[in-house]
Design a protein around this motif. Structure first.
Motif, short mmCIF file in Angstrom:
data_model
loop_
_atom_site.label_atom_id
_atom_site.label_comp_id
_atom_site.label_asym_id
_atom_site.label_seq_id
_atom_site.Cartn_x
_atom_site.Cartn_y
_atom_site.Cartn_z
N GLN A 116 0.83 -1.21 0.00
CA GLN A 116 0.00 0.00 0.00
C GLN A 116 0.86 1.26 0.00
OE1 GLN A 116 -3.31 -0.43 -0.37
NE2 GLN A 116 -3.21 1.77 -0.81
N LEU A 118 3.94 1.50 -1.11
CA LEU A 118 4.59 1.62 -2.41
C LEU A 118 3.65 2.26 -3.43
CD1 LEU A 118 7.16 0.93 -4.04
CD2 LEU A 118 6.06 -1.20 -4.69
N THR A 120 1.18 4.26 -2.86
CA THR A 120 1.03 5.68 -2.55
C THR A 120 2.25 6.46 -3.00
OG1 THR A 120 -0.21 4.96 -0.61
CG2 THR A 120 0.41 7.28 -0.70
N LEU A 121 3.44 5.89 -2.76
CA LEU A 121 4.67 6.60 -3.14
C LEU A 121 4.76 6.79 -4.64
CD1 LEU A 121 7.34 5.03 -0.75
CD2 LEU A 121 6.35 7.31 -0.67
N ILE A 122 4.27 5.81 -5.40
CA ILE A 122 4.30 5.94 -6.86
C ILE A 122 3.44 7.12 -7.31
CG2 ILE A 122 3.54 4.82 -9.00
CD1 ILE A 122 4.56 2.19 -7.84
N LEU A 124 3.05 9.84 -5.73
CA LEU A 124 3.56 11.08 -5.14
C LEU A 124 3.77 12.22 -6.15
CD1 LEU A 124 3.93 11.30 -2.16
CD2 LEU A 124 6.36 10.97 -2.43
N PRO A 125 4.41 11.97 -7.29
CA PRO A 125 4.66 13.09 -8.22
C PRO A 125 3.40 13.84 -8.65
CG PRO A 125 6.01 11.24 -8.84
CD PRO A 125 5.09 10.74 -7.75
N ALA A 127 1.10 14.76 -6.75
CA ALA A 127 0.73 15.70 -5.70
C ALA A 127 1.67 16.90 -5.66
CB ALA A 127 0.72 14.99 -4.34
N LEU B 46 12.00 4.28 -8.46
CA LEU B 46 11.23 5.21 -7.62
C LEU B 46 12.16 6.03 -6.74
CD1 LEU B 46 8.34 6.01 -6.42
CD2 LEU B 46 8.78 4.27 -4.71
N VAL B 50 12.22 9.86 -7.73
CA VAL B 50 11.27 10.60 -6.90
C VAL B 50 11.78 10.81 -5.46
CG1 VAL B 50 8.94 10.62 -5.95
CG2 VAL B 50 9.34 9.75 -8.25
N LEU B 51 12.12 9.71 -4.78
CA LEU B 51 12.35 9.82 -3.35
C LEU B 51 13.62 10.58 -3.01
CD1 LEU B 51 11.20 6.26 -2.21
CD2 LEU B 51 9.90 8.39 -2.38
N LEU B 54 13.30 14.38 -3.79
CA LEU B 54 12.40 15.04 -2.84
C LEU B 54 13.06 15.17 -1.47
CD1 LEU B 54 8.84 13.63 -3.62
CD2 LEU B 54 9.73 15.90 -4.08
N ALA B 228 -6.24 20.54 -4.43
CA ALA B 228 -4.82 20.19 -4.33
C ALA B 228 -4.09 20.50 -5.64
CB ALA B 228 -4.66 18.71 -3.98
N SER B 278 0.93 19.61 0.20
CA SER B 278 0.30 18.69 -0.75
C SER B 278 0.31 17.26 -0.23
CB SER B 278 0.93 18.77 -2.14
OG SER B 278 2.22 19.23 -2.12
N PHE B 279 1.34 16.89 0.55
CA PHE B 279 1.33 15.54 1.12
C PHE B 279 0.21 15.40 2.15
CE2 PHE B 279 6.13 15.17 0.17
CZ PHE B 279 5.83 14.99 -1.16
N LEU B 282 -2.86 14.97 0.21
CA LEU B 282 -2.89 13.62 -0.36
C LEU B 282 -3.38 12.61 0.69
CD1 LEU B 282 -1.94 12.11 -3.01
CD2 LEU B 282 0.12 11.55 -1.74
N ASN B 286 -6.74 10.40 0.60
CA ASN B 286 -6.72 8.94 0.74
C ASN B 286 -7.72 8.49 1.80
OD1 ASN B 286 -5.05 8.05 -1.22
ND2 ASN B 286 -3.20 8.15 0.02
#
Lengths: 321, 299
Positions: A116, A118, A120-122, A124-125, A127, B46, B50-51, B54, B228, B278-279, B282, B286
């Motif tokens: 779950q 992972l 959500t992290l995918i 992320l961009p 947002a 990822l 991304v990570l 950020l 958002a 934004s997080f 998010l 959810n």
């Protein structure tokens, strides 16, 4: 569902023959005149917000006639920006397609802790503001960024150059293919793949002959969506590009430059290309949705048979040995 | 579909019968291959794309001293930009909450010519590049534009005012509300409405007491998604806003102008504030979606 609905409204429309039916259906529908008021308001809203801007682009592009429209594309900077945009998309779309397929395979076909998170992290961009998406790469690779001094020493340019634009584009379009494929593959389950494997297909054969035919429309739509966004991205690209004419201007940036120079015909002509791309995306979406609906209906009748036949077809070679 | 030309790889399919023989215990690995490879690749890509970038941004911001942060966030220009971004995004999202719901309702419930075309056009703000939307909205609503010139005669200025920003954000947010409400509305059971009718409820009572409560979670989700997205929107806004300091500057524009002045510390701090915001949104969305799917199940 959809059929029931159309019957329903047909019933209210011309249900004069069956008075009882009309009364029964009419009870859960608004009077026809009220429906038309609501329709008129909704259509006016959508027309003002969606159609008017679209028409404006084409009207602006053709303001001085077709000759002027085509002449706009003779401008070397505009030509360069078209070529540059195609290159950026050609690099970033396949990378994100590969990622999307891998991510969807891992998430849809297997159970593992942290799935779950992972997923959500995918997402992320999506947002992150486009401007911030560009900024994160400036802070990584820019002059004052983490790797700035090292890159300067080795004479590698990432920010204000193509690599930075590609990175920002990949970031912005990162979740798109995965997002299309994960629900699609989850819905299809893993019985077909398990059957194919049991019947002797290799992993690669299973993917190529069982999974891929099942998800091909989703893949197509994901790619078109990614491509449209990659070619049309403005905010993130604007931050990392540096707006160097003839060197780092993508088509949307060229539109901005032309517009700010009051060169409206050329700006709208360039914008019209991006409009065609957007409209193409909408058409592909409509076609894909129809295909998915079509392929879903016969499958629902004989899920086991179709799974078995797919598995058989896939493993025909090794199983026949 | 004959791949007899493909050399048959050594088959490990023996795991499947073994699993069946072992009975209910599912300790054996799945027969489907590629878990390690695809998950490894997913996590690596990822992290790289991304990570790590950020986190690097947050790390950069953590070097800032408290006094610097206070100075950045108490700057009048920054505060006004945040206020404008919040207000315009909220207005756009709420306008879509009303008209997006209406559009979804009309598209699902009524038959009329051109419905299919209208339905597919709803996604246009997703598909149209933001810069294109920006220049065309600006051209339509400027004082020389098709609609702008008419509004000007009754004293309404759209382009280069906060109203123009709201308009651009309404355009951007439209598909979010329509596309989250639409499927829920399609799945709504008409029998409930029929039951309510037979119990003597009128159409308005049914809408407000039966239909609207069922739509509420998805409507909230759509509005928050639009909000958002609007907070971070840049391309479609900057043309119509005119970017006048203290008057029509949105937060993303502040970040860009700080970058252009090589004020990396300021840009990073504001970017981090936007990321946190934004997080948080998010996360809230959810939770909202979990609430709506929970409701759908219990209904």
């Amino acid at each position: 569902m959809r059929e029931a609905k159309s019957q329903n409204s047909a019933g209210t429309g011309k249900g004069g023959l069956k008075g009882g039916l009309k009364a029964k259906l009419g009870a859960t529908n608004e009077p026809r005149w009220f429906q038309w008021i609501l329709i008129a308001v909704a259509v006016a809203y959508l027309f003002l917000l969606l159609f008017v801007p679209l028409i404006t682009v084409f009207a602006g592009a053709l303001e001085q006639g077709l000759a002027a429209y085509f002449h706009s594309f003779a401008d070397p900077d505009t030509l360069f920006s078209i070529k540059f945009t195609l290159i950026i998309a050609a690099v970033s779309v396949p990378l994100n397609l590969t990622f999307g397929l891998a991510a969807a395979w891992a998430i849809a076909k297997f159970e593992f802790p942290g799935k779950q998170i992972l997923t959500t992290l995918i997402d992320l961009p999506f947002a992150v503001s486009p401007v911030v998406s560009g900024l994160v790469f400036v802070l990584m690779f820019g002059k004052q960024g983490w790797f700035g001094p090292w890159l300067a020493d080795h004479d590698i340019k990432i920010i204000f150059a193509a690599p930075g634009i590609i990175l920002a584009t990949i970031f912005i379009t990162f979740p798109m293919v995965a997002r299309e494929l994960i629900p699609l593959m989850e819905e299809q389950g893993k019985e077909e793949e398990e059957a194919a494997r049991t019947l002797g297909a290799s992993g690669w054969q299973t993917f190529w002959h069982v999974t891929l035919p099942n998800i091909k429309w989703g893949v197509l739509y994901g790619v078109i969506l990614t491509n449209a966004r990659a070619m049309g991205e403005f905010g993130a690209v604007s931050v990392v590009s540096g707006h160097i004419r003839g060197l780092t201007t993508t088509l949307p940036l060229q539109v901005e430059i032309l517009y700010n120079e009051y060169n409206y015909v050329q700006a709208f002509s360039a914008a019209s290309l991006l409009c065609f791309l957007g409209l193409l995306t909408l058409v592909v979406k409509a076609v894909v949705q129809r295909q998915v609906r079509k392929s879903r209906q016969p499958e629902k009748q004989t899920p086991v048979a179709s799974a078995a036949s797919a598995a058989l077809a896939a493993s025909a070679g090794p199983a026949a040995r | 579909m004959n791949q007899s030309t493909v050399p048959a790889a050594p088959i490990r399919g023996g795991a499947a019968p073994a699993e069946a023989a072992a009975g209910k215990r599912r300790r054996y690995p799945s027969v489907i291959p590629g878990f390690g490879l695809t998950l490894g690749y997913t996590v690596m890509y990822l992290s790289l794309v991304v990570l790590i970038p950020l986190s690097a941004t947050f790390l950069k911001a953590s070097h800032l001293h408290w006094s610097e942060l206070v100075a950045i966030f108490t700057d009048r220009q920054v505060l006004l930009a945040f206020r404008l971004s919040f207000l315009a995004s909220a207005e756009g999202a709420l306008i879509n909450g009303v008209f997006g719901l209406l559009a979804a309702w009309v598209l699902v419930r009524y038959e009329f010519p051109g419905r299919g075309l209208l339905d597919s056009m709803v996604d246009l703000p997703f598909a149209l590049p933001t810069a294109v939307a920006g220049i065309s909205l600006c051209a339509v609503y400027s004082s020389t534009g098709w609609i702008g010139s008419r509004l000007e005669t009754i004293g309404i200025h759209v382009a280069y005012t906060p109203l123009g920003i709201t308009l651009a954000l309404t355009f951007i947010g439209l598909p979010f509300v329509v596309r989250t409400v639409q499927p829920v509305l399609e799945d709504l059971d008409k029998e409930v409405e029929e039951a309510a009718t037979s119990l003597g409820a009128n159409r308005w009572q049914i809408f407000s007491k039966v239909i609207l409560p069922a739509l509420r979670p998805s409507l909230f989700t759509g509005i928050s998604l639009a909000f958002a997205r609007s907070l971070g929107e840049y391309g479609s806004v900057i043309f119509i806003s005119g970017n006048m300091p203290m008057k029509t500057e949105i937060v993303p524009l502040i970040i860009v102008s700080k970058l252009e002045q090589y004020d990396y510390a300021g840009a990073t701090a504001i970017a981090c504030a936007m990321l946190i915001l934004s997080f948080a949104l998010l996360l809230a969305i959810n939770l909202l979606q979990r609430w709506s799917s929970h409701r759908a199940k219990t209904r």
